[in-house]
Design a protein around this motif. Sequence first.
Motif, PDB file in Angstrom:
ATOM      1  N   UNK A  14       0.675  -1.161   0.075  1.00  0.00           N
ATOM      2  CA  UNK A  14      -0.070   0.088  -0.063  1.00  0.00           C
ATOM      3  C   UNK A  14       0.906   1.395   0.083  1.00  0.00           C
ATOM      4  N   UNK A  15       1.852   1.195   0.707  1.00  0.00           N
ATOM      5  CA  UNK A  15       2.837   2.345   0.798  1.00  0.00           C
ATOM      6  C   UNK A  15       3.663   2.499  -0.474  1.00  0.00           C
ATOM      7  N   UNK A  16       3.961   1.599  -0.984  1.00  0.00           N
ATOM      8  CA  UNK A  16       4.767   1.843  -2.353  1.00  0.00           C
ATOM      9  C   UNK A  16       3.973   2.437  -3.285  1.00  0.00           C
ATOM     10  N   UNK A  17       2.577   2.136  -3.251  1.00  0.00           N
ATOM     11  CA  UNK A  17       1.567   2.748  -4.282  1.00  0.00           C
ATOM     12  C   UNK A  17       1.427   4.308  -3.996  1.00  0.00           C
ATOM     13  N   UNK A  18       1.247   4.426  -2.447  1.00  0.00           N
ATOM     14  CA  UNK A  18       1.025   5.715  -2.063  1.00  0.00           C
ATOM     15  C   UNK A  18       2.418   6.787  -2.575  1.00  0.00           C
ATOM     16  N   UNK A  19       3.613   6.047  -2.414  1.00  0.00           N
ATOM     17  CA  UNK A  19       4.751   6.706  -2.594  1.00  0.00           C
ATOM     18  C   UNK A  19       4.795   6.960  -4.113  1.00  0.00           C
ATOM     19  N   UNK A  20       4.449   6.173  -5.148  1.00  0.00           N
ATOM     20  CA  UNK A  20       4.405   6.284  -6.332  1.00  0.00           C
ATOM     21  C   UNK A  20       3.335   7.458  -6.756  1.00  0.00           C
ATOM     22  N   UNK A  21       2.228   7.536  -6.024  1.00  0.00           N
ATOM     23  CA  UNK A  21       1.379   8.525  -6.310  1.00  0.00           C
ATOM     24  C   UNK A  21       1.988   9.839  -6.143  1.00  0.00           C
ATOM     25  N   UNK A  22       2.602   9.959  -4.957  1.00  0.00           N
ATOM     26  CA  UNK A  22       3.621  11.295  -4.503  1.00  0.00           C
ATOM     27  C   UNK A  22       4.630  11.519  -5.696  1.00  0.00           C
TER      28      UNK A  22
END
Length: 328
Positions: A14-22
């Motif tokens: 989930x965090x990697x997805x969020x980081x990619x969005x950032x």
Amino acid sequence: MKNNIATIMINHNEQIQKAADIIRNGGAVAFPTETVYGLGANGLNEKAAARIFEIKKRPFFDPLILHIGGKEWTGELAIDVPAPAQKLIDRFWPGPLTVVLPKKSAVPDIITSGLPGVAIRMPSNDIALQLIALAGVPVAAPSANLFGAVSPTTAEHVREQLGANVEMIIDGGMCTVGVESTIVSFMTDAPMLLRPGGITIEEIEEAIGEIIIPKHDEFVNQSPGRNDSHYATKTPLFLVDDVDSIDKNVNAGLLTAALINPKTLSPNITKIECLSTTGDLREAACNLFAAMRRLDASGVDMIAALPVPDTGLGAAINDRLYRASRKR
Ligand code: TXA
Ligand code: MG
């Protein structure tokens, strides 16, 4: 975005997805690679790249490495991939190798500091690769430390220096290689080493034959960010040939890759960091930056570092110790 206290994220997908969005939205996140933690932003977006310089307090003359998610991305960033560069790519990617190749115009000048070559690397860390794939763009990433300071090999190291200024830090545990990538430039007549690192010079030369290896102080002419002084601890660090040449009048810490019996040392040497009890240079590289940080925080007045054998990963370790010992 300023004054955001970064949270260290361990729950990965989930965090990697969020980081990619950032990253896609122009922000900066710290993430693990196999070498050191990187501070990543969209490498095709000038404004996003500018944030990296701002967060790190890094001068704009020091160019950034683009991290890619597959070997085939190289052709979108470089005009030409000479045969020896392709050989290195095929042999060592994903892994701790960076190649400098003639850049395409898609690469913003801020990334290369106006140089005609772009530095590219495909890391081997799974979190890094997932992050780049999800971001869908080359990720510009210097080491996630303040400019000139010791590179981070844990998420905690990143938080200490940059925690207040980055949106997110992904915690992938301790980096497995521990020193930065080896950089080889193909912008010169013959391939040239710009930084010794996680792939050894012996491995490079085994693959493509002899390369040009500048002396310590010549690197800076080729690679603008290769300042003579770098990896600086707050406590002065000195390279010493043997323990007997350490000043006996100061509270000193010792950094060594050999097993030393503390009882044989002068009493003013109050802290010892042994990078590997068996003299294993891979283990020593992996422990190097964390050990430098521990000595720096231990209250000693000086750090004395013994060079390691200059073979294999020893060349990268000695390079970091040499630069850490240079006065600013
Ligand atoms: O292992 C690594 O390479 C790590 C991780 C995060 O991937 N990154 C890293 O980046 O060490 P940085 O910015 O801390 O160091 C990159 C070095 C700098 O000395 C810079 O001057 C040099 O690479 N460099 C970057 N782009 C270059 C270019 N186009 N030409 C020559 N040197 C370049
Ligand atoms: Mg760095």
